[in-house]
Design a protein around this motif. Structure first.
Motif, short mmCIF file in Angstrom:
data_model
loop_
_atom_site.label_atom_id
_atom_site.label_comp_id
_atom_site.label_asym_id
_atom_site.label_seq_id
_atom_site.Cartn_x
_atom_site.Cartn_y
_atom_site.Cartn_z
N VAL A 24 -2.15 -0.79 5.43
CA VAL A 24 -2.63 0.12 4.35
C VAL A 24 -2.07 0.07 2.90
CG1 VAL A 24 -2.25 2.97 4.40
CG2 VAL A 24 -3.20 1.92 5.72
N GLU A 25 -0.84 0.33 2.84
CA GLU A 25 -0.11 -0.09 1.43
C GLU A 25 -1.12 -1.09 1.13
OE1 GLU A 25 3.87 -2.39 -0.15
OE2 GLU A 25 3.89 -2.17 1.94
N THR A 26 -1.70 -2.33 1.72
CA THR A 26 -2.23 -3.04 0.92
C THR A 26 -3.85 -2.66 0.30
OG1 THR A 26 -1.66 -5.34 1.99
CG2 THR A 26 -3.26 -5.49 0.78
N ALA A 27 -4.32 -1.60 1.04
CA ALA A 27 -5.74 -1.41 1.22
C ALA A 27 -5.43 -0.31 0.49
CB ALA A 27 -6.49 -1.08 2.00
N ASN A 28 -4.39 0.54 -0.54
CA ASN A 28 -4.35 0.85 -0.82
C ASN A 28 -4.08 0.91 -2.86
OD1 ASN A 28 -4.72 3.24 0.83
ND2 ASN A 28 -3.41 3.86 1.31
N ILE A 36 -12.61 -1.39 6.59
CA ILE A 36 -12.87 -1.35 7.73
C ILE A 36 -11.87 -2.39 8.64
CG2 ILE A 36 -14.77 -3.23 9.33
CD1 ILE A 36 -16.72 -0.82 7.16
N SER A 37 -11.66 -2.15 9.78
CA SER A 37 -10.60 -2.50 10.45
C SER A 37 -11.70 -3.12 11.11
CB SER A 37 -9.92 -1.34 10.78
OG SER A 37 -8.60 -2.22 11.33
N ILE A 38 -11.00 -3.87 12.23
CA ILE A 38 -12.31 -5.51 12.91
C ILE A 38 -11.74 -5.42 14.31
CG2 ILE A 38 -13.68 -6.86 14.15
CD1 ILE A 38 -14.90 -6.62 11.20
N HIS A 39 -11.56 -4.44 15.54
CA HIS A 39 -10.52 -4.33 16.43
C HIS A 39 -11.45 -5.25 17.92
CE1 HIS A 39 -6.87 -2.53 14.12
NE2 HIS A 39 -8.34 -2.28 13.78
N LYS A 88 -6.22 7.57 8.73
CA LYS A 88 -5.23 8.50 7.99
C LYS A 88 -4.79 7.90 6.92
CE LYS A 88 -2.10 10.25 10.92
NZ LYS A 88 -1.24 10.44 11.90
N ASN A 89 -4.86 7.07 7.04
CA ASN A 89 -3.20 6.82 5.49
C ASN A 89 -4.19 5.91 4.69
OD1 ASN A 89 -1.20 7.57 6.30
ND2 ASN A 89 -1.40 6.86 7.80
N THR A 90 -5.40 5.26 4.76
CA THR A 90 -6.05 4.85 3.90
C THR A 90 -6.79 5.68 2.86
OG1 THR A 90 -7.98 4.44 4.96
CG2 THR A 90 -6.77 2.49 5.18
N LYS A 91 -6.86 5.66 1.38
CA LYS A 91 -7.29 6.62 0.66
C LYS A 91 -8.78 6.43 0.51
CE LYS A 91 -4.22 4.76 -3.01
NZ LYS A 91 -4.00 5.01 -4.60
N ALA A 92 -9.27 4.81 1.21
CA ALA A 92 -11.09 4.83 0.99
C ALA A 92 -11.23 6.00 2.58
CB ALA A 92 -10.71 3.21 0.57
N LYS A 93 -12.93 6.05 2.06
CA LYS A 93 -13.42 6.24 3.79
C LYS A 93 -13.26 5.14 4.45
CE LYS A 93 -17.44 8.05 3.78
NZ LYS A 93 -18.64 8.30 3.66
#
Length: 173
Positions: A24-28, A36-39, A88-93
């Protein structure tokens, strides 16, 4: 056109929470339009699903499920992922994609049959509207008689990551 991809993958973390926090820190730190997070899912179910903030059925989230369904995965739809850390925590959609269930043999068999490139292409197609694999195949066909180095350069100019095959080796920037 064109899209910029920011890799937010974290290779090492001491705990799951530390891992999620670093992602999340990297993304923000970036101005992202979409995260997009792929699991892979567990729980003996079947198929794909996407988690979004408050279960928003965005065109991209429903499109990802639709594209994976076209590959043969059961479409479990878009679900509320508001309680998930990255949502919940990423600023982006944010969209968390569950491609398939790793503890269901039919899902694993379909995943292996289709392969990671085809599955990634399906997700990419839902996001960008472009079939990158078809574009790459066409590009390789069109420039098939050029030297390997020229091929890589020509494909790179078109904004396509060169796929590794017997003929092409990765280049260093």
């Amino acid at each position: 056109g064109g899209h910029t991809v920011v890799n937010c993958t974290v290779d090492k973390a001491s705990t799951t929470n530390a891992y999620l926090s670093k992602v999340v820190e990297t993304a923000n730190k970036k101005e992202l339009d979409l995260f997009i997070s792929i699991h892979f899912n567990v729980g003996k179910g079947r198929g794909c699903e996407c988690y979004t903030w408050k279960g928003e059925k965005s065109e991209i989230a429903t499109g990802i499920c639709d594209e994976l369904y076209k590959l043969g995965f059961t479409n479990r739809g878009v679900k509320d992922g508001s309680g998930l850390y990255v949502i919940k925590n990423t600023k982006a959609k944010a969209i968390l994609v569950e491609v398939c269930f790793v503890d269901t043999s039919s899902d694993v068999a379909l995943y292996k049959k289709k392969g990671a490139k085809v599955i990634a292409n399906a997700i990419c197609k839902a996001i960008t509207g472009e079939d990158i694999l078809a574009k790459a195949t066409d590009a390789y066909t069109d420039i098939g008689k050029l030297s390997t180095r020229t091929k890589i350069n020509e494909v790179a100019k078109m904004g396509i990551l060169p796929y590794h095959d017997d003929e092409l080796e990765p280049t260093k920037a």
